[in-house]
Design an enzyme around this catalytic site. Structure first.
Site, mmCIF file in Angstrom:
data_model
loop_
_atom_site.group_PDB
_atom_site.id
_atom_site.type_symbol
_atom_site.label_atom_id
_atom_site.label_comp_id
_atom_site.label_asym_id
_atom_site.label_seq_id
_atom_site.Cartn_x
_atom_site.Cartn_y
_atom_site.Cartn_z
ATOM 1 N N ALA A 153 19.652 56.310 58.138
ATOM 2 C CA ALA A 153 19.459 54.962 58.690
ATOM 3 C C ALA A 153 18.027 54.746 59.169
ATOM 4 O O ALA A 153 17.770 53.953 60.056
ATOM 5 C CB ALA A 153 20.429 54.743 59.846
ATOM 6 N N ARG A 194 12.888 44.909 52.287
ATOM 7 C CA ARG A 194 13.477 43.811 51.516
ATOM 8 C C ARG A 194 14.273 42.828 52.387
ATOM 9 O O ARG A 194 14.608 41.745 51.942
ATOM 10 C CB ARG A 194 14.363 44.387 50.398
ATOM 11 N N GLY A 235 11.228 58.932 52.303
ATOM 12 C CA GLY A 235 12.305 58.888 51.315
ATOM 13 C C GLY A 235 13.621 59.462 51.815
ATOM 14 O O GLY A 235 13.686 60.112 52.866
ATOM 15 N N ASN A 263 24.890 55.244 41.223
ATOM 16 C CA ASN A 263 24.995 56.117 42.401
ATOM 17 C C ASN A 263 25.226 55.259 43.649
ATOM 18 O O ASN A 263 24.456 54.347 43.933
ATOM 19 C CB ASN A 263 23.678 56.899 42.522
ATOM 20 N N ARG A 293 33.464 27.315 78.860
ATOM 21 C CA ARG A 293 32.311 28.208 78.955
ATOM 22 C C ARG A 293 32.717 29.512 79.655
ATOM 23 O O ARG A 293 33.846 29.636 80.134
ATOM 24 C CB ARG A 293 31.179 27.473 79.683
ATOM 25 N N LYS A 301 33.689 25.748 83.401
ATOM 26 C CA LYS A 301 32.809 26.913 83.532
ATOM 27 C C LYS A 301 33.210 27.686 84.772
ATOM 28 O O LYS A 301 33.393 27.084 85.846
ATOM 29 C CB LYS A 301 31.358 26.453 83.648
ATOM 30 N N TYR A 348 34.555 17.494 84.269
ATOM 31 C CA TYR A 348 33.786 18.740 84.359
ATOM 32 C C TYR A 348 34.340 19.549 85.527
ATOM 33 O O TYR A 348 34.363 19.070 86.671
ATOM 34 C CB TYR A 348 32.290 18.464 84.585
HETATM 35 C C1 UD1 Z 1 19.443 54.575 47.132
HETATM 36 C C2 UD1 Z 1 19.551 55.645 46.061
HETATM 37 C C3 UD1 Z 1 20.079 55.017 44.764
HETATM 38 C C4 UD1 Z 1 21.412 54.344 45.015
HETATM 39 C C5 UD1 Z 1 21.306 53.355 46.156
HETATM 40 C C6 UD1 Z 1 22.684 52.841 46.481
HETATM 41 C C7 UD1 Z 1 17.709 57.195 46.543
HETATM 42 C C8 UD1 Z 1 16.377 57.639 46.128
HETATM 43 N N1 UD1 Z 1 18.247 56.215 45.818
HETATM 44 O O1 UD1 Z 1 18.471 53.636 46.715
HETATM 45 O O2 UD1 Z 1 20.229 56.001 43.769
HETATM 46 O O3 UD1 Z 1 21.875 53.693 43.847
HETATM 47 O O4 UD1 Z 1 20.733 53.979 47.307
HETATM 48 O O5 UD1 Z 1 22.777 52.307 47.731
HETATM 49 O O6 UD1 Z 1 18.290 57.751 47.441
HETATM 50 N N2 UD1 Z 1 16.415 55.881 54.384
HETATM 51 C C9 UD1 Z 1 15.917 56.722 55.365
HETATM 52 N N3 UD1 Z 1 14.641 57.177 55.271
HETATM 53 C C10 UD1 Z 1 13.826 56.877 54.226
HETATM 54 C C11 UD1 Z 1 14.330 56.026 53.218
HETATM 55 C C12 UD1 Z 1 15.624 55.556 53.314
HETATM 56 O O7 UD1 Z 1 16.630 57.037 56.310
HETATM 57 O O8 UD1 Z 1 12.674 57.336 54.233
HETATM 58 C C13 UD1 Z 1 17.786 55.378 54.494
HETATM 59 C C14 UD1 Z 1 17.855 53.869 54.547
HETATM 60 O O9 UD1 Z 1 17.860 53.418 55.902
HETATM 61 C C15 UD1 Z 1 19.177 53.548 53.850
HETATM 62 C C16 UD1 Z 1 19.396 54.741 52.927
HETATM 63 O O10 UD1 Z 1 18.518 55.766 53.347
HETATM 64 O O11 UD1 Z 1 20.261 53.471 54.738
HETATM 65 C C17 UD1 Z 1 19.117 54.384 51.470
HETATM 66 O O12 UD1 Z 1 17.786 53.899 51.387
HETATM 67 P P1 UD1 Z 1 17.406 52.643 50.490
HETATM 68 O O13 UD1 Z 1 15.964 52.387 50.631
HETATM 69 O O14 UD1 Z 1 18.342 51.537 50.728
HETATM 70 O O15 UD1 Z 1 17.658 53.271 49.042
HETATM 71 P P2 UD1 Z 1 17.864 52.503 47.694
HETATM 72 O O16 UD1 Z 1 16.532 52.148 47.130
HETATM 73 O O17 UD1 Z 1 18.842 51.417 47.868
HETATM 74 CA CA CA Z 2 20.107 50.679 49.596
#
Ligand code: UD1
Ligand code: CA
Length: 459
Positions: free
Chosen positions: A10, A16, A77, A166, A330, A348, A363
């Site tokens: 998370a 986006r 990532g 995935n 309220r 209220k 009221y």
């Molecule tokens: C990811 C998957 C993809 C899948 C998709 C489905 C990867 C590389 N790709 O892509 O294959 O189809 O989810 O939902 O995993 N997050 C972190 N730290 C980071 C980056 C992300 O905690 O540095 C967390 C985000 O908060 C999110 C989750 O990981 O909850 C997935 O990240 P997101 O950027 O949504 O991945 P997708 O591009 O959707």
């Molecule tokens: Ca996602």
């Protein structure tokens, strides 16, 4: 096989969403987005770890007790995020969930874990066959077996045609997971460490990769942007209404009814179209919720009848009370059993006793009204003197005539009468009549005299 740990990713930046708020805190049917992943994780795991970004105090606060947090300082990532959770995981299998997949059910996750255990796989992942796979990682199989995952942005045109995607829900054998994760390199379009690459690394090393295909493709819907948030909300909303209907609630028009996940409604209650029920609200049995009502964080007992267009916020309504149309309760309004609040009444921080009536245009603020009281049309509690709020107390059986101003602080004793059109500034003892208005003067023949003065002619 050891304790099962669920890791929720998370920490993403959620570019986006174009939002100042973390994506996982965006509300979805009455709960922050992350609440759904947390609920699914808690249902299956012995311990839950959440990977959060820096400055995530709000995320930590919403997650509640019994959750371990680890910080991912730099967003490098999903693979890098998972790496941060290593020390917090135990010896048993590790389930990984992205925080933005709120429609994955705990039943599906249980199936995934059972399958993983039964096959002793190195990794088991959840997939769905999607109508529109754009934006998702694609599952590459060879001879039917999963070989690796390729991200949408790294995929060739041929790979982009693959519809098995995935979901970002995995179960890993712990020991093999950490070893493979250490081998992940950021050699992709985004320059990130992808958790998806672990699958390819494990498969190459001869590990068994299993895939469970979710029966309902909506389980694969993610929330990367606000359009997807709305699409997921539409499905969730319908699920909530279906659950209520199964439990005996009549929803006259599900397409035009908004009920949040936090709401409880008893059997044989009827909800008319264009109703919004949100927050921690409970509605009893055999109630009627008329068209256009908006109820937030309130409690309604059994057999309450809301006529159309009532707005209730943090209010309590006891058994058999009738409200509306067009009333506004309220915070801290409490309507007693069988009481009646009519049209254009605002309340209220007030209590209305059993069987009492406030039928029209009033009221009632900072007031305590006893049992069997009648408050006439147009009555106003004047609770504010420009500096402070003051209380009004109205005893049992009081009759307040129409268009009265009750200037607080004020106590009206049991069984007293207030004459219509009064401005009451002093306490009224029990059983008394208070008249607070100018005496009426009647001038007989006045109209004729006036006409004569104007025209000089007598009628
Ligand atoms: C990811 C998957 C993809 C899948 C998709 C489905 C990867 C590389 N790709 O892509 O294959 O189809 O989810 O939902 O995993 N997050 C972190 N730290 C980071 C980056 C992300 O905690 O540095 C967390 C985000 O908060 C999110 C989750 O990981 O909850 C997935 O990240 P997101 O950027 O949504 O991945 P997708 O591009 O959707
Ligand atoms: Ca996602």
């Amino acid at each position: 096989m050891g304790q099962l740990t669920a890791v929720i990713l998370a920490a993403g930046e959620a570019k986006r969403m174009r939002s100042r708020q973390p994506k996982v805190l965006h509300p979805l049917c009455g709960r922050p987005l992350i609440a759904y992943a947390l609920r699914t994780a808690r249902a299956v795991a012995d311990r839950t770890v959440v990977v959060v970004g820096p400055n995530a105090a709000d995320v930590r606060a919403t997650a509640g007790d019994g959750v371990l947090f680890v910080e991912q300082r730099e967003r490098l990532g999903t693979g890098h995020a998972l790496q941060q959770a290593r020390a917090a995981c135990g010896e048993g299998p590790v389930v990984v969930l992205a925080a933005d997949m709120p429609l994955v059910s705990s039943e599906t996750l249980e199936r995934l874990i059972d399958h993983h255990r039964a096959t002793s796989a190195a990794a088991t992942l959840l997939t769905v066959v999607a109508g529109r796979p754009q934006g998702y990682g694609r599952i590459l199989r060879q001879g039917g077996r999963v070989k690796r995952i390729v991200e949408d942005r790294d995929a060739t045109d041929d790979q982009k045609k693959i519809t098995e995607i995935n979901v970002s829900v995995y179960c890993f054998d712990t020991r093999r997971l950490w070893k493979a994760l250490a081998e992940v390199r950021p050699d992709n379009e985004q320059g990130e460490y992808y958790v998806t690459d672990v699958i390819g690394i494990l498969a190459k090393a001869g590990g068994r990769i299993e895939a469970v295909v979710a029966p309902d493709p909506v389980e694969g819907l993610q929330v990367n942007d606000r359009k997807q948030l709305a699409a997921v909300a539409a499905i969730l909303r319908r699920r909530i209404l279906d659950r209520l209907m199964t439990d005996g609630v009549t929803i006259v028009d599900p397409a035009a009814t908004y009920v949040e996940d936090t709401v409880v409604i008893g059997a044989d209650t009827t909800v008319y179209p264009h109703v919004v029920i949100e927050g921690p609200t409970s509605v009893g049995s055999e109630c009627v919720i008329g068209s256009g009502c908006q109820i937030s964080g309130s409690r309604l007992a059994d057999r309450v009848h809301l006529r159309p267009y009532c707005v209730l916020t943090e209010a309590t309504v006891e058994e058999g009370a009738q409200l509306g149309p067009f009333c506004h309760l309220r915070p801290l309004s409490h309507v007693g059993p069988r009481a009646k609040i009519g049209n254009f009444v605002e309340m209220k921080k007030s209590r209305i006793g059993p069987g009492s009536k406030v039928p029209h245009l009033s009221y009632v603020g900072d007031a305590t009204v006893g049992e069997g009281v009648n408050i006439g049309a147009g009555t106003i509690t004047c609770n504010y003197d420009g500096v402070a709020k003051h209380e009004t107390r109205i005893g049992d059986g009081v009759f307040v005539g129409t268009n009265s101003s009750l200037v607080a602080p004020l106590t009206i004793g049991e069984g007293a009468y207030i004459a219509a059109g009064s401005t009451i500034t002093k306490d009224v003892p029990p059983g008394a009549l208070a008249v607070g208005r100018a005496h009426q003067i009647v001038k007989e023949g006045w109209a004729a005299r006036k006409a004569k003065k104007r025209t000089g002619v007598e009628d």
